[in-house]
Each structure stands twice: as structure tokens, then as C-alpha cells.
Design an enzyme around this catalytic site. Structure first.
Site, PDB file in Angstrom:
ATOM      1  N   ASP A   1       0.822  -1.205   0.000  1.00 49.68           N
ATOM      2  CA  ASP A   1       0.000   0.000   0.000  1.00 49.68           C
ATOM      3  C   ASP A   1       0.858   1.259   0.000  1.00 49.68           C
ATOM      4  O   ASP A   1       2.075   1.208   0.199  1.00 49.68           O
ATOM      5  CB  ASP A   1      -0.905   0.021   1.234  1.00 49.68           C
ATOM      6  CG  ASP A   1      -1.980  -1.050   1.198  1.00 49.68           C
ATOM      7  OD1 ASP A   1      -2.429  -1.395   0.092  1.00 49.68           O
ATOM      8  OD2 ASP A   1      -2.363  -1.537   2.279  1.00 49.68           O
TER       9      ASP A   1
ATOM     10  N   TYR B   1       7.895  -9.817   7.082  1.00 50.01           N
ATOM     11  CA  TYR B   1       7.635  -8.391   7.279  1.00 50.01           C
ATOM     12  C   TYR B   1       8.291  -7.925   8.573  1.00 50.01           C
ATOM     13  O   TYR B   1       8.377  -8.681   9.555  1.00 50.01           O
ATOM     14  CB  TYR B   1       6.134  -8.106   7.377  1.00 50.01           C
ATOM     15  CG  TYR B   1       5.406  -8.125   6.062  1.00 50.01           C
ATOM     16  CD1 TYR B   1       5.321  -6.973   5.279  1.00 50.01           C
ATOM     17  CD2 TYR B   1       4.793  -9.285   5.603  1.00 50.01           C
ATOM     18  CE1 TYR B   1       4.638  -6.981   4.072  1.00 50.01           C
ATOM     19  CE2 TYR B   1       4.112  -9.309   4.392  1.00 50.01           C
ATOM     20  CZ  TYR B   1       4.038  -8.151   3.630  1.00 50.01           C
ATOM     21  OH  TYR B   1       3.368  -8.166   2.431  1.00 50.01           O
TER      22      TYR B   1
END
EC number: 5.4.99.12
Length: 265
Positions: free
Chosen positions: A58, A116
Site C-alpha cells: 500500500d 515483514y
């Protein structure tokens, strides 16, 4: 793909998500990572190039080791897809590695694991030097409580409580293999390794962990939140600034290099 005419290449790239409106190319022409990369690849290939990514990110989300594949009829040496492409990329994106791969390789569907890191600054005043590089909270955090809560994420579970409303994943059930939380010099690092992640999942987890660390949510409440399987009762989504895609796992046969996480991160 017509294997007699085209080659499939895989590239690993790093980018500063604060400079782009996410990964995916958009019709209105706003700057995105995909649009910039495909433009640069076309300069080297001498033809239009379409890319497929391991995982879309994003606006504001970074990557130290994103993986992309593309097909091209252009015959170029490896360095053309690294240095050559980098010469045509805007600031904020860099190709790290390139490798010709088997025609059946797929950057998204062959990935069996993703890594992540969320970098969080915990300080009374937000450092201007960490803006866009780390999330921030002025709240004092109990790292021990946060670590206990993070451990509850491990395993195969329904993560609907951390799923964005617009998530397009077929199933909310994912597997987390590792969930480590550490702190040094006022920076909290959350490292997650899983088979796949839902839209906003890491940021939603981080938001809930900040609630735990600040005392607004107990470890037991965090466990109940997971079992609730509802986003409606969960804390708000945390800011994108501190989120980094740090690696993607593939079968060894493909030879895809997964770089180490940079020391500065």
C-alpha cells in the site's frame, strides 16, 4: 508464455514506499512502484513489459526485498536488468538482483513464505529523522506484555480480526511461523514470518500490540480478539510508515536470492 520467443526474469527490488501511491499501477497516472518499474524495464527491453509481483504493498509501505517476474523477447545480460534498469528508475526504487528463471516460475503463486518487519518509535516526541521510516507512539510500552501477545499469533489461525474490509483474499486463515518482538534504543521491531498475509494484517496487528503495550488491552484480551474473528472490535489500523516487506521465500530450485535485512533497519 511462448517459451520459444520470450524469457522469464525474476528481479528483487527495494523501494521507499513514502514516495509512491502503493505498488499497483493506476489509471490516473499517479506515481506507483509498478508504473515506474515497467517504464524503466521497457527502456532496456525496447518493448512494453508487464510485471507480476510477489505481494502488493500500500501507499507508504516499504520493501527491502520485493520480488517481481516479467517476460521479454529482449536478450540482455544480467547487469542490463540491474544497472541498466536502475539508471532509468526514479529515486526511491532500486533493483538489487536479476535472474533468468524457468518459464513456469510465478512471483506470487510460487512464494511459500513472506517476511515483514514493523519498525516503531516509542518516544514522547516523534523524531523528524524517522518520519516515513518508522511508525510512532508517544505512549510508554510494556514490551514484555507485547511479546506475550505476539506469541499468540503463531500457528494456523483465522485472522479475520486483523483483516481489512476491502481484503480480496479467498480465506482469512493464514499460518504465522514466527512472531518476534524486540526493543533497542527506543525502537521496537516486530518481525513476522508467515505463509501469506491479509490486507492490512501486519498494520492491524501492530495497532493491537500497541494497545497491549500501553495497557489499553490485556494479553487475554488480545487472545480473545483473535478468537472473535471480527474487525469491528479491534483497535484501529496503525500507520504504514514503519512497515517493510523484508523477504519472500521460494523453492531453492528457482535460485531466488533473499537479501539480509539491512543493518540500519
Amino acid at each position: 508464455m511462448d517459451t520459444a520467443q520470450k524469457q522469464r526474469w525474476a528481479i528483487t527490488l527495494s523501494y521507499d514506499g513514502s514516495r509512491f501511491y502503493g505498488w499497483q499501477k493506476q489509471a490516473d497516472g499517479v506515481p506507483t512502484v509498478q508504473a515506474a518499474l515497467e517504464t524503466a524495464l521497457a527502456q532496456i527491453a525496447g518493448e512494453a513489459v508487464s510485471t507480476t509481483v510477489a505481494g502488493r504493498t500500500d501507499t507508504g509501505v516499504h520493501a527491502t526485498a520485493q520480488v517481481v517476474h516479467f517476460d521479454t523477447a529482449a536478450v540482455r545480460p544480467v547487469q542490463a536488468w540491474v544497472r541498466g534498469v536502475n539508471a532509468h528508475l526514479p529515486e526511491g526504487i532500486a533493483v538489487l538482483h536479476a535472474r533468468q528463471v524457468a518459464p513456469e516460475f510465478h512471483a506470487r503463486f510460487d512464494a511459500y513464505g513472506r517476511h515483514y518487519r514493523y519498525l516503531l518509535e516509542s518516544a514522547p516526541v516523534r523524531s523528524p529523522l524517522l518520519k516515513n521510516r518508522a511508525g510512532w507512539t508517544h505512549l510508554k510500552l510494556d514490551i514484555g506484555q507485547m511479546r506475550q501477545a505476539a506469541a499468540l499469533l503463531i500457528g494456523e489461525q483465522d485472522f479475520s480480526s486483523f483483516r481489512a474490509a476491502e481484503c480480496q483474499a479467498k480465506s482469512p486463515v493464514k499460518t504465522i511461523y514466527r512472531a518476534d518482538l524486540t526493543q533497542s534504543s527506543g525502537l521496537v521491531r516486530l518481525d513476522l514470518h508467515g505463509n501469506a498475509f491479509l490486507h492490512h494484517m501486519v498494520r492491524n496487528i501492530m495497532g493491537a500490540l500497541v494497545y497491549v503495550g500501553s495497557g489499553r488491552l490485556s494479553v487475554e484480551g488480545f487472545a480473545a480478539l483473535i478468537q472473535e474473528r471480527s474487525r469491528l472490535k479491534a483497535p484501529p489500523t496503525f500507520m504504514p510508515d514503519g512497515l517493510y516487506l523484508t523477504g519472500v521465500d521460494y523453492p531453492e530450485a528457482y535460485g531466488i536470492i533473499r537479501p539480509q535485512i539491512p543493518e540500519w533497519l
